[in-house]
Design an enzyme around this catalytic site. Structure first.
Site, PDB file in Angstrom:
ATOM      1  N   ASP A 107      59.365  23.369  -3.508  1.00  0.00           N
ATOM      2  CA  ASP A 107      58.238  22.850  -2.758  1.00  0.00           C
ATOM      3  C   ASP A 107      56.986  22.759  -3.618  1.00  0.00           C
ATOM      4  O   ASP A 107      56.436  23.781  -4.018  1.00  0.00           O
ATOM      5  CB  ASP A 107      58.004  23.796  -1.568  1.00  0.00           C
ATOM      6  CG  ASP A 107      56.977  23.260  -0.601  1.00  0.00           C
ATOM      7  OD1 ASP A 107      56.439  22.172  -0.836  1.00  0.00           O
ATOM      8  OD2 ASP A 107      56.716  23.949   0.397  1.00  0.00           O
TER       9      ASP A 107
ATOM     10  N   ASP B  63      54.024  14.850  -2.728  1.00  0.00           N
ATOM     11  CA  ASP B  63      54.633  16.024  -2.101  1.00  0.00           C
ATOM     12  C   ASP B  63      56.158  15.915  -2.149  1.00  0.00           C
ATOM     13  O   ASP B  63      56.712  14.864  -1.867  1.00  0.00           O
ATOM     14  CB  ASP B  63      54.134  16.113  -0.654  1.00  0.00           C
ATOM     15  CG  ASP B  63      54.613  17.374   0.046  1.00  0.00           C
ATOM     16  OD1 ASP B  63      54.769  18.399  -0.639  1.00  0.00           O
ATOM     17  OD2 ASP B  63      54.832  17.329   1.268  1.00  0.00           O
TER      18      ASP B  63
END
Ligand SMILES: *[C@@H]1O[C@H](CO)[C@@H](O)[C@H](O)[C@H]1NC(C)=O
Ligand SMILES: *[C@@H]1O[C@H](CO)[C@@H](O)[C@H](O)[C@H]1NC(C)=O
Ligand SMILES: *[C@@H]1O[C@H](CO)[C@@H](O)[C@H](O)[C@H]1NC(C)=O
Ligand SMILES: *[C@@H]1O[C@H](CO)[C@@H](O)[C@H](O)[C@H]1NC(C)=O
Length: 464
Positions: free
Chosen positions: A144, A340
């Protein structure tokens, strides 16, 4: 990697020759335009597959979609519905925005409900397997770029754990596990971005995600990336109370920008540099690499430090079918953009989204338009094309510094309901003020290089 001798480089070379030679001619035929500005996509390839092709091009970590045959459970039936993806993205995007609008002064201590920091959600994304402890045990973690702490579920799960594939990490069975004291630097550092507490001198942490959470001991442990890349005293969260929508994974690998995130903790060896390639399909694998040589094909754009914790980029424009859309540059500047790894579909400012979807629709008149969904339009009925390629306009996102990301076919269309409803894979922010998000669907097949030390993000085509 597209080295001068690799097939990817060769194809790129041929492609460039084709493009350049077509430009040299006096008149460009309609056929040539179609070849350059459109791409053929097999509609079938947009649907989930049930077989995992395990081939891996490099010695780096293998990256797998968390859904489908290459996932932790290997279960091809785990694909989420379009509605679920929309929901997960909504939660993640909302929490990223909340985080961007918060100051570090709003963090606090454990046991005070109001101090919970909404951070990232772990709904979408990709997993890698790393080793922890001595002797080493393997754990599959979601990686992440939107969060910092690397954590795994820990025995005894006093506050409750979610089901994971294989055994949970047991600190009593590792000779290298050490709790961190409340006075340690990492403990002070985690306090800046999440809730932190103290239990007889031992540092406790709590990270709250959009819909998940982990609470436990901040500790150091030996992290094994590959057999030659072993990091002692790596700061991890040993989570004894965890929740969220996990599908067999054990926790998260934090690739954010803070001092406790992996790039910073491993910077002595990797120089704060990592890259990943997300595979075109969930039935194949990509890779996550640390350090090493940067692909010579990578084109770099500066990281916009407007967002201290996330990877901000500056979008300069969008083209569809070879035509640059007439969008004022201020539209992208207002809210800014972040890249992202965990948001699926790219979110654009309304003005940019409207221009993109109408230009796309104009170039798709050969196909049957069908009703859109509340999040996606235009949508097409491709049920007649199960065996034939469809020709769709290319979409490129341009970033500051002359970087063009020519989106892979797998990132242009999204099968919202089988082949009966295949939609343009972009979403509307609903206004021109909020931050735009360059999602993982549109990053597929590119090698995305995060050179955090130099403050640059690069893109190289044909990464996997
Ligand atoms: C952060 O706090 C400062 C000072 O209190 C304030 O001026 C600024 O607007 C805040 N930033 C955000 C993004 O809320
Ligand atoms: C870490 O701290 C917890 C809570 O104080 C304790 O139960 C555990 O034994 C400690 N582990 C080690 C290795 O010191
Ligand atoms: C639409 O189909 C026609 C006939 O097959 C073809 O000549 C033309 O290039 C197509 N147009 C686009 C925009 O794909
Ligand atoms: C599209 O929506 C309209 C209005 O809701 C409905 O009447 C129509 O049947 C729908 N068409 C298709 C192809 O689903």
């Amino acid at each position: 990697m597209a080295t001068p001798t690799s097939p990817a480089f060769f194809l790129l070379h041929v492609f460039l020759i084709l493009v350049c030679s077509s430009k040299k001619g006096h008149a460009v035929s309609a056929n040539e335009i179609t070849k350059t500005y459109f791409r053929d996509v097999h509609a079938d390839s947009l649907l989930p597959s049930s077989v995992c092709d395990q081939s891996n091009k490099a010695s780096s970590l293998k990256v797998a979609s968390r859904y489908g045959p290459c996932s932790v459970t290997g279960d091809p039936k785990t694909f989420p519905s379009a509605a679920e993806i929309v929901l997960q993205d909504d939660i993640r995007v909302k929490s990223l925005r909340t985080r961007l609008s918060m100051n570090s002064s709003t963090t606090g201590v454990l046991n005070e409900e109001k101090t919970t920091i909404p951070s990232t959600h772990n709904g979408a994304g990709y997993t890698v397997t790393v080793g922890l402890g001595t002797p080493k045990k393997d754990f599959s973690l979601l990686f992440d770029t939107g969060s910092d702490l690397t954590w795994t579920q820990c025995e005894p799960c006093l506050g409750g754990c979610f089901p994971q594939n294989g055994e949970k990490f047991d600190p009593t069975k590792s000779t290298t596990y050490k709790n961190l004291s409340c006075l340690s630097e990492p403990c002070k550092s985690i306090a800046k971005e999440s809730a932190q507490g103290c239990s007889s001198g031992t540092c406790l942490y709590r990270v709250q995600y959009g819909t998940g959470y982990t609470v436990g001991f901040l500790a150091t442990e030996t992290l094994t990336i590959t057999h030659s890349d072993v990091f002692e005293n790596f700061v991890i969260g040993c989570g004894e109370k965890n929740g969220g929508k996990f599908l067999g994974e054990s926790g998260l690998l934090g690739l954010g920008r803070s001092s406790i995130a992996l790039p910073s903790q491993t910077s002595s060896k990797y120089k704060n540099l990592f890259s990943y390639c997300l595979p075109a399909s969930s039935s194949s694998t990509g890779r996550l690499s640390f350090g090493g040589e940067v692909s010579p094909a990578a084109k770099f754009t500066p990281i916009n430090t407007k967002f201290p914790e996330l990877y901000g980029l500056d979008v300069a424009g969008i083209s569809v079918g070879g035509r640059k859309l007439p969008i004022d540059a201020s539209v992208f500047r207002t809210g800014g953009t972040i890249i992202d790894s965990g948001t699926t579909v790219t979110f654009l400012p309304s003005t940019a989204y409207s221009a993109l979807s109408s230009a796309f629709q104009e170039l798709m008149t050969n196909y049957t338009l069908t009703n859109g969904t509340s999040s996606f339009h235009p949508c097409y009925d491709f049920s007649k094309y199960a065996n034939d390629p469809i020709s769709i306009p290319k979409i490129s996102i341009f970033f500051e510094g002359g970087v063009e990301v020519d989106i892979d076919g797998s990132g242009i269309l999204f099968a919202a309901n089988g082949l009966e409803k295949v939609c343009l894979a972009f979403r509307d922010n609903g206004n021109d003020k909020d931050v735009a998000i360059f999602g993982n669907l549109q990053q597929k097949t590119y090698e995305v290089v995060y050179d955090v030390a130099k403050g640059m993000v690069g893109f190289a085509p044909g990464g996997c």
